[in-house]
Design an enzyme around this catalytic site. Structure first.
Site, PDB file in Angstrom:
ATOM      1  N   GLN A   1      -5.876  -6.395  -5.917  1.00 33.55           N
ATOM      2  CA  GLN A   1      -4.905  -5.340  -6.224  1.00 33.55           C
ATOM      3  C   GLN A   1      -5.363  -4.637  -7.501  1.00 33.55           C
ATOM      4  OE1 GLN A   1      -0.467  -5.320  -7.968  1.00 33.55           O
ATOM      5  NE2 GLN A   1      -0.493  -6.059  -5.858  1.00 33.55           N
TER       6      GLN A   1
ATOM      7  N   TYR B   1      -2.391  -0.088  -6.865  1.00 36.22           N
ATOM      8  CA  TYR B   1      -1.162  -0.065  -7.678  1.00 36.22           C
ATOM      9  C   TYR B   1      -1.080   1.230  -8.479  1.00 36.22           C
ATOM     10  CZ  TYR B   1      -3.340  -2.045 -12.076  1.00 36.22           C
ATOM     11  OH  TYR B   1      -4.071  -2.298 -13.214  1.00 36.22           O
TER      12      TYR B   1
ATOM     13  N   ASP C   1       6.029  -6.113  -3.672  1.00 38.32           N
ATOM     14  CA  ASP C   1       5.132  -6.650  -4.693  1.00 38.32           C
ATOM     15  C   ASP C   1       5.891  -6.906  -5.984  1.00 38.32           C
ATOM     16  OD1 ASP C   1       2.214  -6.969  -5.754  1.00 38.32           O
ATOM     17  OD2 ASP C   1       3.215  -5.673  -7.227  1.00 38.32           O
TER      18      ASP C   1
ATOM     19  N   THR D   1       7.667  -3.244  -7.818  1.00 38.30           N
ATOM     20  CA  THR D   1       8.948  -3.576  -8.486  1.00 38.30           C
ATOM     21  C   THR D   1       8.802  -3.766  -9.992  1.00 38.30           C
ATOM     22  OG1 THR D   1       8.674  -5.948  -8.145  1.00 38.30           O
ATOM     23  CG2 THR D   1       9.823  -4.750  -6.397  1.00 38.30           C
ATOM     24  N   TRP D   2       7.718  -3.266 -10.574  1.00 33.16           N
ATOM     25  CA  TRP D   2       7.568  -3.386 -12.032  1.00 33.16           C
ATOM     26  C   TRP D   2       8.673  -2.557 -12.689  1.00 33.16           C
ATOM     27  CZ3 TRP D   2       2.777  -1.377 -15.255  1.00 33.16           C
ATOM     28  CH2 TRP D   2       2.802  -2.004 -16.517  1.00 33.16           C
TER      29      TRP D   2
ATOM     30  N   TYR E   1       6.954  -9.597 -14.558  1.00 35.94           N
ATOM     31  CA  TYR E   1       7.852  -8.440 -14.583  1.00 35.94           C
ATOM     32  C   TYR E   1       9.247  -8.853 -15.049  1.00 35.94           C
ATOM     33  CZ  TYR E   1       4.161  -6.247 -11.741  1.00 35.94           C
ATOM     34  OH  TYR E   1       2.963  -5.767 -11.266  1.00 35.94           O
TER      35      TYR E   1
END
Ligand code: NAP
Length: 268
Positions: free
Chosen positions: A154, A182, A39, A10-11, A44
């Site tokens: 991650q 990621y 995530d 969801t960045w 963010y």
């Protein structure tokens, strides 16, 4: 405790009012398809991504495996607890499935682990892990009191970023510690690569599906692509069923060679 193999990043989501409806629909479509690992991070959009996630998962928190991260500048024992509480508030929930240290900073890992343990004891998180730690840092973490409870690392992993295959990935696999990959499609930058464009149609797939299936080809690797549209989410979900044959894997190895020696861990 287990994690879905394919989740949703969801960045850069939650920043635009014009895209909000589409982003909410994308996240919800992913949850419906079983991509229930979401995530996010306090970093963010300064909490805006977490607020979007809260809206997306409203009424279905128990279906979701919720992951967020604490910034290294907040990762003192007390700071971890404070950040987690602020994230829980934005996420409108009272617990996280997994809480990660976003990258290592100036606070000693011992301190951060103590904070995670306080949160576990208070029932605010079910597990904790790290992000962007290289092998040397993972070994150091393993040696601090309680450090072996780390549930995941991650890290950046995709066809064009294969460095972890040399050392970090086998180290995690030997310990049955899942690695969360990621930027699994390199933020879209690899999707125009000639080899991906040649391999994909032969398999009846798209370059993004091939890139994701490649990340998911081995045990112990979870992928968290970010997709801002329902169409991209649906396409990504199909990567779970895509098998890469020897010819495809060979072509991809030739175009994106595996590491022959240790490389510094890359980050985005
Ligand atoms: N721990 C860390 O330090 C760290 C660092 C980076 C990222 N992350 C996490 O990992 C997640 C994923 O990484 P990322 O966002 O950097 O990059 P990514 O998932 O590799 O790529 C996202 C980009 O790919 C596009 N895309 C997604 N699915 C597609 C498809 N099927 N066909 C074509 N294009 C597609 C998206 O476009 P649309 O948006 O238009 O769908 C977006 O532009 C992040 O969102 C974040 O949650 C963590």
């Amino acid at each position: 405790m287990s994690m879905p193999r394919l989740g949703q990043g969801t960045w850069n989501m939650g920043d635009s009012a014009a895209r909000r409806k589409q982003e909410l629909a994308a996240l919800r479509a992913g949850i419906d398809l079983g991509m229930t690992l979401i995530d996010t991070a306090e970093m963010y959009g300064d909490g805006r991504s977490e607020s979007l996630v809260a809206q997306a998962i409203a009424g279905m928190r128990d279906k979701v495996f919720l992951v967020t991260k604490v910034l290294p500048s907040n990762a003192s024992r007390k700071g971890v607890v404070r950040s987690c509480e602020a994230s829980l508030k934005r996420l409108q929930t009272d617990n996280l499935d997994l809480y990660l240290l976003h990258w290592s900073g100036s606070y000693a890992l011992e301190e951060t682990v103590r904070g995670f343990e306080d949160l576990l004891a208070a029932g605010k998180i079910r597990a904790w892990g790290v992000s962007n730690l290289d092998l040397r840092e993972m070994r150091r973490l393993g040696a601090v009191p309680g450090g072996k409870a780390c549930a995941t690392n991650q890290v950046l992993y995709n066809l064009s970023r294969r460095g972890i295959e040399f050392d970090l990935l086998p180290w995690c696999q030997a310990r049955k510690m899942p690695v969360m990959a990621y930027s699994p499609v390199e933020q879209g930058r690899i999707l125009g690569h000639r080899t991906l464009k040649e391999v994909a149609p032969r398999l009846g797939a798209t370059p993004a599906q091939v890139a994701l299936a490649w990340v998911l080809r081995q045990d112990g690797v979870v992928a968290i692509p970010k997709a801002g549209t329902v169409a991209h989410v649906r396409a990504n979900h199909k990567a779970l069923a895509l098998k890469l044959d020897a010819e495809a894997l060979g072509a991809l190895d030739a175009a994106f060679p595996p590491p022959r020696k240790a490389r510094p861990l890359e980050m985005l």
